[in-house]
Write a protein that holds these residues in place. Structure first.
Motif, short mmCIF file in Angstrom:
data_model
loop_
_atom_site.label_atom_id
_atom_site.label_comp_id
_atom_site.label_asym_id
_atom_site.label_seq_id
_atom_site.Cartn_x
_atom_site.Cartn_y
_atom_site.Cartn_z
N LEU A 48 45.58 9.58 -8.16
CA LEU A 48 44.46 10.41 -7.75
C LEU A 48 43.15 9.71 -8.11
CD1 LEU A 48 43.42 13.18 -6.67
CD2 LEU A 48 43.49 13.99 -9.04
N ARG A 49 42.24 9.65 -7.10
CA ARG A 49 40.92 9.05 -7.29
C ARG A 49 39.84 10.07 -6.94
NH1 ARG A 49 41.20 3.38 -7.21
NH2 ARG A 49 43.27 2.55 -6.67
N PRO A 50 38.60 9.88 -7.43
CA PRO A 50 37.51 10.76 -7.02
C PRO A 50 37.33 10.74 -5.49
CG PRO A 50 36.87 9.47 -8.91
CD PRO A 50 38.18 8.92 -8.46
N GLY A 51 37.09 11.92 -4.93
CA GLY A 51 36.90 12.05 -3.49
C GLY A 51 38.19 12.17 -2.71
N ARG A 84 41.88 13.97 -1.82
CA ARG A 84 42.54 15.28 -1.86
C ARG A 84 44.04 15.08 -1.69
NH1 ARG A 84 37.14 15.78 -2.47
NH2 ARG A 84 36.32 17.81 -1.86
N ILE A 85 44.80 15.55 -2.65
CA ILE A 85 46.25 15.44 -2.61
C ILE A 85 46.86 16.82 -2.78
CG2 ILE A 85 48.30 14.48 -3.74
CD1 ILE A 85 46.65 12.15 -4.66
N ALA A 86 47.85 17.14 -1.98
CA ALA A 86 48.62 18.38 -2.12
C ALA A 86 49.99 18.02 -2.66
CB ALA A 86 48.73 19.10 -0.79
N LEU A 87 50.39 18.63 -3.75
CA LEU A 87 51.71 18.43 -4.33
C LEU A 87 52.52 19.69 -4.09
CD1 LEU A 87 53.64 16.66 -6.01
CD2 LEU A 87 52.70 17.76 -8.06
N ILE A 117 48.22 21.76 -6.50
CA ILE A 117 49.63 22.00 -6.77
C ILE A 117 49.99 23.36 -6.20
CG2 ILE A 117 51.37 22.29 -8.58
CD1 ILE A 117 49.73 20.44 -10.34
N THR A 118 50.92 23.40 -5.27
CA THR A 118 51.24 24.65 -4.58
C THR A 118 52.66 24.61 -4.05
OG1 THR A 118 50.56 26.05 -2.72
CG2 THR A 118 50.29 23.69 -2.42
N HIS A 119 53.19 25.77 -3.70
CA HIS A 119 54.52 25.82 -3.09
C HIS A 119 54.44 26.09 -1.59
CE1 HIS A 119 53.64 30.03 -4.11
NE2 HIS A 119 54.39 30.34 -3.07
N GLY A 141 44.87 19.22 7.99
CA GLY A 141 43.66 18.42 7.98
C GLY A 141 42.79 18.57 6.76
N THR A 142 43.21 19.33 5.78
CA THR A 142 42.36 19.57 4.60
C THR A 142 42.66 18.61 3.45
OG1 THR A 142 43.91 21.27 3.83
CG2 THR A 142 42.01 22.01 5.13
N VAL A 143 43.78 17.89 3.51
CA VAL A 143 44.12 16.97 2.42
C VAL A 143 44.37 15.58 2.99
CG1 VAL A 143 45.10 18.77 0.96
CG2 VAL A 143 46.59 17.54 2.52
N ASP A 144 44.19 14.59 2.12
CA ASP A 144 44.41 13.20 2.53
C ASP A 144 45.87 12.79 2.40
OD1 ASP A 144 41.54 12.65 2.87
OD2 ASP A 144 41.46 12.83 0.68
N GLN A 145 46.61 13.45 1.52
CA GLN A 145 47.99 13.06 1.27
C GLN A 145 48.79 14.26 0.80
OE1 GLN A 145 48.39 10.12 -1.82
NE2 GLN A 145 50.51 9.60 -1.32
N THR A 146 50.01 14.36 1.25
CA THR A 146 50.90 15.44 0.82
C THR A 146 52.12 14.82 0.15
OG1 THR A 146 50.18 16.90 2.61
CG2 THR A 146 52.26 17.43 1.53
#
Length: 552
Positions: free
Chosen positions: A361-364, A366-369, A529-531, A537-542
């Protein structure tokens, strides 16, 4: 605090030992003055009955006045010193024990309930303070005053001194030992019984809506009544023991006084003792027993304090899940957070909760786990802010292991918003300013604006001074999460971890909150962090957290 719990408690009182010593000396002086006052008063009354010249009574009158003033002043000074010292020590003990407890709580304390922990911990800390004034001071006072009273009685009439010694010794040794033996089991059970009752009461208060909805109030009240009955049974046993010891001291006082009077009458008849001293001797003997009357209670207080110290030591002696290094690195800016092969589990025998987790994870960014409930997502969040350390693998921040930094510095760079974000029963301003107590209203307003709360707060009559209620009861679930988000924005952390921020929200509110968080233009790195998948289109990586093999 290491070693024997009671010795550790005594060592903790070393900074105020001189105050305790002064308090005990004042107590001994007050009790000794009371004995002398009774004896002198008896002599004065007997001597005055003979109608002598007033000059011959002057010394006795002066002594009565002196002992009266000495008793009053000494008792007042003792109360002043003892209360001041107890409050000082209680403050020190609370801070010391809460500092030991604080690093253990984020990672969890297995086998404890919140109500049980709060009631038991606070009660035990309060009980420990009695070790000094109620446990140790009375024996010292009894020894000093008792020995002085026996010596004075012996100087007047050896037989009276012997009778007084034979009466004081059982009161000073046998009765305290009996009191401790009779209450030993109750002393160990009472804190647990009180904590159980308080925990059930807290459960009733917190779960009242659900209990009412599902007709479970009566069952919960029955559990509280059962716990209270068990506590009342222990209290009654304590009361019976206290009554027994108090009555025993009274009987010993009466028996000793009778023996001294009998010996004194024989001595008067044989001209071995002046008659005017008989009343003085008898009254002084009665007063001497006031020195030993607190000893049974002191024995119980010593036992209670020892048990409390042992429980506190057992609770806080657990190894901290994370400790600061002796020489931490300078505070990191938070440019890069990396997890490599992270594995974690509750105990060495339990299965892995996390088994080989990698992320960056870097500044700017967005990652969804994503991952199902119970697969260690919250555990990973706790590892990333170092509430605990991984069992295997490593987590690096700006190229260095998290273990190389001070924990406070890590949490300045990485901010965690838990799914149960807590709001205190105070104003919106105070809740947001928790992240930066010296923040200005402008900074707080900016943080609230980023959390999309500015318009709502502007519509409130009290604005930032609006109280949110206990646990945020006066605001909606979405507003509660947004206030917690504003707190994170105010902290200035460059990396933000959101652990199930929409867990208790309806679908529409959850979608709006996620859009506002993830669409908000900033250089803050966000790990969501979510289930459930975030809006497209809201995150850069899932990333997907796969279920671990539970039989490994």
């Amino acid at each position: 605090m290491s070693g024997h719990p009671t010795r550790a408690m005594l060592a903790a009182a070393r900074p105020v030992a001189h105050r305790f010593t002064a308090s005990a000396l004042c107590s001994a002086l007050a009790t000794g003055s009371a004995v002398a006052l009774m004896g002198t008063s008896g002599y004065l009354i007997s001597r005055a009955a003979l109608r002598p010249d007033i000059v011959t009574l002057a010394m006795a009158i002066t002594a009565v006045r002196a002992f009266s003033l000495s008793r009053a002043l000494s008792r007042y000074t003792e109360r002043l010193l003892s209360h001041d010292t107890s409050l000082r020590l209680l403050r020190e003990l609370r801070v010391r024990w809460f500092r030991r407890l604080e690093p253990l709580v984020p990672a969890g304390l297995p086998g404890t309930r919140s109500g049980d922990l709060l009631s038991g911990f606070v009660g035990d800390v309060n009980a420990v303070q009695h070790l000094y004034l109620r446990g140790l001071a009375p024996p010292l006072v009894a020894l000093t005053v008792g020995a002085g009273s026996i010596a004075a009685a012996t100087s007047l009439l050896p037989a009276a001194g012997l009778c007084l010694a034979l009466g004081l010794l059982p009161a000073a040794l046998v009765l305290p030992a009996a009191s401790a033996a009779l209450t030993r089991a109750a002393t160990s059970r009472k804190p647990a019984a009180r904590a159980a009752r308080d925990a059930e009461t807290v459960e009733l208060l917190h779960a009242a809506p659900d209990l009412i909805a599902f007709d479970g109030v009566d069952d919960q009240l029955a559990r509280i009544a059962t716990a209270d009955t068990a506590l009342a049974r222990i209290a009654r046993r304590d009361a019976r023991t206290a009554g027994f010891t108090s009555a025993s001291v009274t009987l010993l006082t009466a028996a000793t006084s009778l023996a001294v009077l009998t010996a004194g009458l024989h001595a008067v008849h044989r001209d071995e003792l002046p008659g005017v001293l008989l009343a003085a001797l008898a009254l002084a003997v009665v007063a001497a027993f006031e020195a030993v009357r607190p000893l049974p209670d002191a024995a119980r207080d010593l036992q209670t304090a020892h048990c409390a110290a042992t429980r506190l030591h057992t609770l806080t002696a657990r190894p901290a899940p994370a400790v600061d290094p002796p020489h931490p690195l300078p505070a990191p800016p938070g440019d890069l957070l990396q997890a490599r092969g992270v594995r974690a589990r509750y105990t060495t025998e339990s299965p892995w909760i996390l088994d080989g987790v990698d992320l960056e994870l870097r500044p700017g960014h967005r990652i969804a786990l994503l991952g199902p409930s119970g697969e260690g997502k919250s555990t990973l969040a706790h590892l990333l802010v170092r509430f605990r350390d991984p069992d295997q693998g490593a987590i690096h921040l700006d190229g260095h292991d998290l273990r190389d930094y001070a924990q406070d510095d890590i949490r300045q760079a990485i901010c965690l918003i838990d799914q149960h974000a807590h709001l205190f029963d105070t104003t919106i301003r105070a809740n947001v300013a928790l992240a930066k107590p010296d923040a200005t209203d402008t900074q707080i307003t900016d943080a609230l604006h980023r959390a999309r709360l500015a318009d709502w707060i502007a519509s409130l009559p009290d604005g930032l001074d609006t109280h949110v209620g206990e646990h945020g009861a006066r605001v909606s679930g979405g507003q509660r999460q947004r206030i917690a988000l504003a707190r994170a924005f105010l902290s200035g952390a460059r990396l933000l971890i959101l652990d199930e921020p929409t867990a208790h929200l309806d679908q529409t509110t959850a979608r709006e909150l996620l859009h506002d968080i993830l669409d908000e233009p900033s250089d803050t790195g966000i790990l969501l962090i979510t289930h459930t998948p975030p809006p497209p289109g809201t995150v850069d990586q899932t990333l997907h957290l796969r279920p671990t093999a539970r039989d490994r």
